[in-house]
Scaffold this motif. Structure first.
Motif, PDB file in Angstrom:
ATOM      1  N   GLY A 109       0.787  -1.222   0.000  1.00  0.00           N
ATOM      2  CA  GLY A 109       0.000   0.000   0.000  1.00  0.00           C
ATOM      3  C   GLY A 109       0.817   1.268   0.000  1.00  0.00           C
ATOM      4  O   GLY A 109       0.493   2.229  -0.694  1.00  0.00           O
ATOM      5  N   LEU A 158       0.570   4.195  -2.806  1.00  0.00           N
ATOM      6  CA  LEU A 158       0.277   5.594  -2.498  1.00  0.00           C
ATOM      7  C   LEU A 158       1.340   6.514  -3.087  1.00  0.00           C
ATOM      8  O   LEU A 158       1.031   7.574  -3.641  1.00  0.00           O
ATOM      9  N   ARG A 164      -7.452   0.476  -5.456  1.00  0.00           N
ATOM     10  CA  ARG A 164      -8.065   0.604  -4.130  1.00  0.00           C
ATOM     11  C   ARG A 164      -7.314   1.586  -3.242  1.00  0.00           C
ATOM     12  O   ARG A 164      -7.871   2.102  -2.279  1.00  0.00           O
ATOM     13  N   TRP A 165      -6.057   1.892  -3.547  1.00  0.00           N
ATOM     14  CA  TRP A 165      -5.269   2.809  -2.725  1.00  0.00           C
ATOM     15  C   TRP A 165      -5.612   4.260  -2.989  1.00  0.00           C
ATOM     16  O   TRP A 165      -5.295   5.131  -2.193  1.00  0.00           O
ATOM     17  N   LEU A 168      -8.431   5.704  -2.756  1.00  0.00           N
ATOM     18  CA  LEU A 168      -9.312   6.224  -1.705  1.00  0.00           C
ATOM     19  C   LEU A 168      -8.543   6.710  -0.498  1.00  0.00           C
ATOM     20  O   LEU A 168      -8.995   7.581   0.233  1.00  0.00           O
ATOM     21  N   ARG A 169      -7.362   6.148  -0.277  1.00  0.00           N
ATOM     22  CA  ARG A 169      -6.552   6.538   0.878  1.00  0.00           C
ATOM     23  C   ARG A 169      -5.617   7.710   0.578  1.00  0.00           C
ATOM     24  O   ARG A 169      -5.035   8.278   1.491  1.00  0.00           O
ATOM     25  N   LEU A 170      -5.450   8.033  -0.689  1.00  0.00           N
ATOM     26  CA  LEU A 170      -4.478   9.049  -1.080  1.00  0.00           C
ATOM     27  C   LEU A 170      -4.700  10.413  -0.411  1.00  0.00           C
ATOM     28  O   LEU A 170      -3.738  11.030   0.023  1.00  0.00           O
ATOM     29  N   PHE A 199      -5.539  11.140   2.498  1.00  0.00           N
ATOM     30  CA  PHE A 199      -5.042  11.111   3.875  1.00  0.00           C
ATOM     31  C   PHE A 199      -3.517  11.155   3.932  1.00  0.00           C
ATOM     32  O   PHE A 199      -2.939  11.527   4.937  1.00  0.00           O
ATOM     33  N   TYR A 200      -2.891  10.780   2.845  1.00  0.00           N
ATOM     34  CA  TYR A 200      -1.433  10.735   2.747  1.00  0.00           C
ATOM     35  C   TYR A 200      -0.826  12.143   2.893  1.00  0.00           C
ATOM     36  O   TYR A 200       0.031  12.362   3.741  1.00  0.00           O
TER      37      TYR A 200
END
Length: 190
Positions: free
Chosen positions: A21, A25, A130-131, A133-135, A137-138
């Motif tokens: 992950g 990212l 799928r990563w 969606l987390r970008l 927050f990075y």
């Protein structure tokens, strides 16, 4: 720039494709950063940190470098005001405003989040996974946690080495600038 004899190139950094992950990212992060460069492009394959501890050390060193560049060497702001306004005001001075927005959320924070998610998906749509969606927050971790730690990291690196990273101008040894004229103001030949 070519009239002054300057050359500019942008090296496109391409992180490895295999990895967990954190690597994914960083692939999105570098793709976004490299997409903003429209100069001569030279590709360069690179390996990005694949573990949290190696990524953390790299980003702390980067944040320490930003502190050195924008705060320690702030005297260059008069020659590059927009660059230093971004670095000193938007990165460091607005740090407290970012925390205030997080600690007292409102509609503006929700609107900013929705717009940022939309921008991230628009830019990375072709490479979505799928990563993605987390970008968002990075960079949040980077700007809320790593950035202030960078100041401490700067001192942790500079004090033992006795090198505070003050940028000094070097006088040119030849050419118009050595004769007391800058390249920008040298008289035209008749």
């Amino acid at each position: 720039m070519s009239q002054r004899g300057d050359n500019t190139a942008s090296i496109e950094l391409v992180p490895q494709s295999a990895g967990g992950g954190l690597v994914q990212l960083q692939r999105h992060e570098y793709r976004l950063a490299m997409g903003l460069r429209y100069l001569l492009r030279l590709g360069y394959r690179m390996t990005v940190p694949s573990t949290f501890s190696s990524w953390w050390r790299q980003r702390l060193a980067w944040a320490g470098g930003e502190f050195r560049l924008y705060v320690v060497n702030i005297r260059f702001g008069r020659w590059h005001p927009y660059f230093w306004i971004y670095g000193t005001v938007f990165l460091f001075a607005f740090f407290f405003l970012r925390w205030a927005a997080i600690l007292q959320p409102g509609w503006s924070l929700l609107a900013a989040g929705v717009m940022y998610f939309g921008m991230v998906y628009a830019v990375h749509w072709k490479h979505r996974n799928r990563w993605l969606l987390r970008l968002p927050f990075y960079p949040l971790v980077t700007s809320l946690i790593l950035l202030p730690l960078g100041a401490g990291w700067y001192f942790a690196m500079s004090i033992p080495e006795k090198n505070f990273g003050l940028i000094r101008f070097r006088r040119p040894r030849y050419g118009p600038a050595a004769a007391g004229q800058s390249r920008m103001t040298a008289p035209a030949e008749a």
